[in-house]
Design an enzyme around this catalytic site. Structure first.
Site, PDB file in Angstrom:
ATOM      1  N   TYR A 259     -47.715  79.774  36.263  1.00  0.00           N
ATOM      2  CA  TYR A 259     -46.911  78.807  37.012  1.00  0.00           C
ATOM      3  C   TYR A 259     -46.115  77.913  36.073  1.00  0.00           C
ATOM      4  CZ  TYR A 259     -45.668  75.121  40.268  1.00  0.00           C
ATOM      5  OH  TYR A 259     -44.974  74.221  41.020  1.00  0.00           O
TER       6      TYR A 259
ATOM      7  N   ARG B  26     -40.840  74.140  36.032  1.00  0.00           N
ATOM      8  CA  ARG B  26     -39.397  74.044  35.804  1.00  0.00           C
ATOM      9  C   ARG B  26     -38.623  75.090  36.596  1.00  0.00           C
ATOM     10  NH1 ARG B  26     -40.512  73.602  29.490  1.00  0.00           N
ATOM     11  NH2 ARG B  26     -42.077  75.034  30.290  1.00  0.00           N
TER      12      ARG B  26
ATOM     13  N   GLY C  67     -37.154  49.229  40.960  1.00  0.00           N
ATOM     14  CA  GLY C  67     -37.822  50.523  41.090  1.00  0.00           C
ATOM     15  C   GLY C  67     -37.301  51.494  40.067  1.00  0.00           C
TER      16      GLY C  67
ATOM     17  N   GLU D 237     -30.229  40.622  34.490  1.00  0.00           N
ATOM     18  CA  GLU D 237     -30.069  41.638  35.532  1.00  0.00           C
ATOM     19  C   GLU D 237     -31.212  41.644  36.555  1.00  0.00           C
ATOM     20  OE1 GLU D 237     -31.782  43.454  31.875  1.00  0.00           O
ATOM     21  OE2 GLU D 237     -30.137  42.102  32.365  1.00  0.00           O
TER      22      GLU D 237
ATOM     23  N   GLU E  30     -33.051  36.333  45.223  1.00  0.00           N
ATOM     24  CA  GLU E  30     -31.972  36.067  46.166  1.00  0.00           C
ATOM     25  C   GLU E  30     -32.577  35.639  47.491  1.00  0.00           C
ATOM     26  OE1 GLU E  30     -29.053  34.978  47.223  1.00  0.00           O
ATOM     27  OE2 GLU E  30     -28.147  36.432  45.846  1.00  0.00           O
TER      28      GLU E  30
END
Lengths: 240, 240
Positions: free
Chosen positions: B12, B15, B56, B126, B130
């Site tokens: 297996y 990719r 994330g 960055e 808010e």
DNA sequence: ACACATAGTGTCTTTAAGACACTATTAAAA
DNA sequence: TTTTAATAGTGTCTTAAAGACACTATGTGT
């Protein structure tokens, strides 16, 4: 010189990046003969070949435009019907659960009427309904036992604050049947009066005539879920 | 001749299979100055470069053994602290949300005290807090507006049946502060008496002495969440 | 006709939230 | 220094909905 997004996408090739294995699985429940049943499928490929598992599989990027479509397709393949109730349960992802490597599954909970798919399921040897308590003792593939338990627990919570488990019953059912279904889910008797007050308050069901007396005693009214009603959430739960 | 699982795995190669893009994202909320705040990060890479987004990113198969570890790592990277409350919200996956192709995100909701990470956040251009209502009007990357709304809605439900939003406050807080936080979340005044009965019933908090009077009027007691208490779910919701 | 089993209702009690007036404790104004 | 305003916190009555349980209703089998 700044690269534009178009230029970025031009050069971007997904095959250069290795993403975790992605599957969708479903814990599909129904209620029959006073028992909660769960749908299992026998794995016909490695890994975990031969073990029973929750139905599911890989997303097909050609066929499925979204996770919801993917799980609906899996459901259709295994049961032959579109489930009247389906809801995302949770996702599980780690590098332990599948021997092939890092793997993520997005799990859904679905409820169906046994009758709606019994003949289909009976004709496929690698798909079967199992009594939930029996399934608990089985050696299911991957982490499917834990996932099934989580789905069962969520269903119990739903029984405490909604009438959602009605979707696990035949399209037409009686209130005593629905009450018993809830009682099995929460593993506790419910006061008949409380239950019926909630049915009335939720206003989700309509009478469809008297149920022919298959048992002794007074026959009960048959009901079905009204068309196009949203689910109802009670502001107070039943006692757990 | 049957192939064994070991032989299967030998051959297996992941990719050979193309899996959807897999990310983890978090809607991280805090409460400050009578407002609900949400943490946003500016995307410094394509796609959607320059737009603000929920924090994330991709799972790192080397660093992360599970989705939970992955999201904790992201949180630590963006806030500098471990969130006292984190819970899986939902997963979203389709072939529309990311221009690179079929993509799935597992989304978590986290609550933190502003103070615990304010200095860290202030030092990273960055990343910023808010006001939720302002974030709603922004052009966030991908489908992050919808995800943020879903997280906000879930938080509202939590406010109706639990004290979980307390994790969005500083470690020490007063009951009027917590009440106001819940009121903002459910967008409705709560009866002081009802709120305080629930606080007492839940038995999640302990007094930590009188709050020095920063405002006019009688000073309030300061509380903190007790160590190692599980969350408490009320059997009856507040009126929505 | 009668017992029985099961369906379904009436109604009292209990629980917990809503409403709201009351007391308590502080700072600022008079 | 007393008064006033503001906010914290309590007492207690009302209301909504679940629990408990006895009651009536309607079928089957003898």
């Amino acid at each position: 010189m700044q690269e534009t997004e178009a230029e970025f996408l031009q050069k971007y090739d997904r095959r250069e990046y290795l993403a975790p294995l992605m599957t969708v699985d479903a814990a599909i429940f129904t209620f029959h003969g006073g028992k909660l049943l769960v749908l299992l499928t026998k794995r016909c490929e490695h890994p975990e070949k031969g073990k029973w598992a929750l139905p599911g599989g890989f997303v097909d990027e050609e066929k499925d435009a979204s996770l919801e479509e993917a799980i609906q397709r899996k459901l259709q393949e295994k049961t032959g019907v579109k489930a009247p109730y389906i809801e995302q349960l949770m996702s599980v992802g780690n590098n332990q659960r599948d021997t092939r490597g890092w793997s993520v599954t997005v799990v859904y909970t679905a409820l169906v009427a046994l009758q709606s798919c019994q003949s289909f399921v009976d004709n496929v040897s690698e798909v079967r309904w199992e009594i939930y308590e029996e399934a608990l003792k089985m050696d299911l593939a991957f982490d499917h036992i834990e996932i099934m338990k989580a789905a069962r627990e969520r269903l119990k919570q739903k029984a405490l604050y909604s009438m959602v488990p009605a979707y696990a019953l035949p399209e037409e059912f009686t209130l005593p049947e629905l009450q018993h279904c809830l009682e099995v889910l929460i593993d506790k008797p419910i006061q008949k009066k409380s239950f019926r007050r909630r049915v009335e308050q939720a206003d989700l069901m309509e009478e469809v005539g008297l149920r022919s007396a298959d048992k002794k005693g007074r026959p009960s009214m048959a009901y079905r879920l009204k068309e196009g009603v949203k689910d109802f959430t009670f502001i107070r739960n039943l006692d757990a």
